[in-house]
Enzyme design. Structure first.
Site, PDB file in Angstrom:
ATOM      1  N   ASP A 105      -3.466 -44.416  -0.836  1.00 13.66           N
ATOM      2  CA  ASP A 105      -3.638 -45.011  -2.158  1.00 13.66           C
ATOM      3  C   ASP A 105      -2.649 -44.445  -3.170  1.00 13.66           C
ATOM      4  OD1 ASP A 105      -4.622 -46.436  -4.276  1.00 13.66           O
ATOM      5  OD2 ASP A 105      -6.488 -45.291  -4.472  1.00 13.66           O
ATOM      6  N   ASP A 284       0.877 -50.969  -5.819  1.00 17.85           N
ATOM      7  CA  ASP A 284      -0.361 -50.312  -5.412  1.00 17.85           C
ATOM      8  C   ASP A 284      -0.679 -50.577  -3.950  1.00 17.85           C
ATOM      9  OD1 ASP A 284      -2.823 -48.985  -5.500  1.00 17.85           O
ATOM     10  OD2 ASP A 284      -3.882 -50.772  -6.184  1.00 17.85           O
TER      11      ASP A 284
END
Length: 412
Positions: A105, A284
């Site tokens: 992440d 992302d």
């Protein structure tokens, strides 16, 4: 501590979450990553990404206000959504190491375990005595912060700060998160205050890498689960990209500036139809789709003729419309990246897994959930990043992209 907190916590769970390689010890330190499909959450793919986007925007706006203070556990009434598709890395914690599957992440920076497999204390485990709490659009966790040995492939970090979950919601099928975003995102997440060094910070501090950056390689796939990605710590892997890596600075526009944010515009087709005017957003790895502001999505829908599909939440086109679908062009810095017609569609072999028709054609460009002009107007999720090599250069606060052998793939 857990028994003390359980009566206080109320959760409403929604069923919806140009450079040369740097040489480190003969070569960069690489870690394989696997694409994982969460079948129970997949029909809510768009809702999961939108929930994450909402929290990212709110937390980014809160930076510099009161968000830097630890949020004490109390009554939390928020929807949490399981992530439908993500990339995970097998990370060792302890001595000897226990392996945990952690979501990769760039949209968060705390590394933690215990959502699935329980944390195993070993001789290298040190309890800091601090509580830790982080919430995501895809869930939350609460627990204790430890210092322990963390193993990332050949990279062994002897004093890495990690969270150990006593409560975790929204992370079915995984054990936690490997947070590799900006370290500022960790500020205020522990009761002790201050920042928590990321794995990249620790690797640099322990002299294991000479440059604080990570190269990310994803590949498009038609399989539910497959190990087809790679993280490269301290450098880039030239075998994963073609041409040269072009860098742009992290955007200065808030709230995108709190993340691995960039400025970009998007046009459609040979006519150069404007879809999204130049604005700030983020890259992302924790988001599946390409999310664009609602007004930009309306322009995209008009250009493609797509209609909203109630079953999947995605836009859907006919075969004839797909035959005429043109490329999107992402203008980032001085470079333009072509996102082909095939790149814009969900892998047709996986249609039924997201609640779609087997022979349907669904678009992975979707609604962010808010209009442009809010400082975070797009999220280039891994459906975009699967087509390009991606570099997060922490030390120089810049983001790099390069084409790959999969940029023009027709696998979808």
């Amino acid at each position: 501590m857990l028994a003390r907190l359980l009566p206080l916590i109320t959760l409403s769970i929604a069923a919806a979450v140009a450079a040369k390689p740097v040489v480190i010890r003969e070569s960069p330190v690489t870690l394989p990553i696997a694409r994982r499909f969460n079948a129970t959450a997949a029909p809510n793919l768009l809702k999961a990404d939108q929930a994450r986007a909402k929290v990212l925007k709110e937390q980014g706006l809160a930076r510099g206000k009161d968000a830097a203070s630890f949020k004490k556990a109390g009554i939390f009434d928020l929807p949490v959504t399981n992530g439908a598709v993500d990339y995970t890395a097998s990370v060792g914690v302890g001595t000897p190491p226990t392996q945990y599957d952690l979501i990769v992440d760039t949209g968060s920076s705390n590394t933690w375990v215990g959502a699935g497999k329980a944390y195993v204390e070993t001789s290298s485990s040190v309890d800091t005595g601090e509580e830790v709490f982080v919430e995501y659009g895809s869930g939350l966790f609460f627990g204790e912060e430890y210092i322990d040995t963390v193993t990332l492939g050949d990279l062994v970090l002897t004093k890495q700060s990690i969270g150990v979950a006593e409560l975790a919601f929204g992370f079915d099928g995984v054990d936690g998160i490997l947070g590799i975003g900006p370290v500022d995102l960790t500020e205020g997440t522990t009761s002790g205050g201050g920042e928590i060094p990321t794995v990249l910070d620790t690797a640099l501090a322990e002299g294991l890498i000479s440059d604080e950056l990570v190269g990310v390689s994803f590949e498009p796939t038609t399989s539910l689960s497959v190990t087809n990605g790679e993280l490269t710590f301290g450098g880039t892997d030239s075998s994963k990209f073609t041409g040269e890596i072009a860098y742009v600075p992290v955007t200065s526009t808030s709230p995108a500036s709190a993340y691995v944010g960039i400025d970009q515009s998007i046009t459609y087709g040979s006519a150069g139809t404007t879809i999204l005017s130049s604005t700030a957003g983020i890259t992302d790895t924790g988001t599946t789709l390409v999310l664009i502001a609602s007004d930009a999505l309306s322009a995209y829908q008009a250009a493609t003729g797509a209609v909203a599909d109630s079953a999947t939440g995605l836009l859907k086109i006919t075969q004839a419309q797909f035959d005429n679908l043109e490329s999107l062009f992402f203008h980032i810095g001085e470079n333009t990246y072509e996102f082909t017609a095939n790149a814009q569609i969900w892998p047709r072999a996986l249609n039924t897994a997201i609640g779609g028709d087997a022979d349907g054609i669904y678009l992975i460009v979707a609604d962010l959930g808010s209009d442009s002009g809010e400082g975070l107007d797009f999220i280039d999720g891994f459906s975009f990043l699967e087509r390009f090599y991606y570099v997060w250069d922490v030390a120089n606060a810049r983001v790099g992209f390069a084409t790959t052998p999969f940029t023009d793939a027709t696998t979808n």
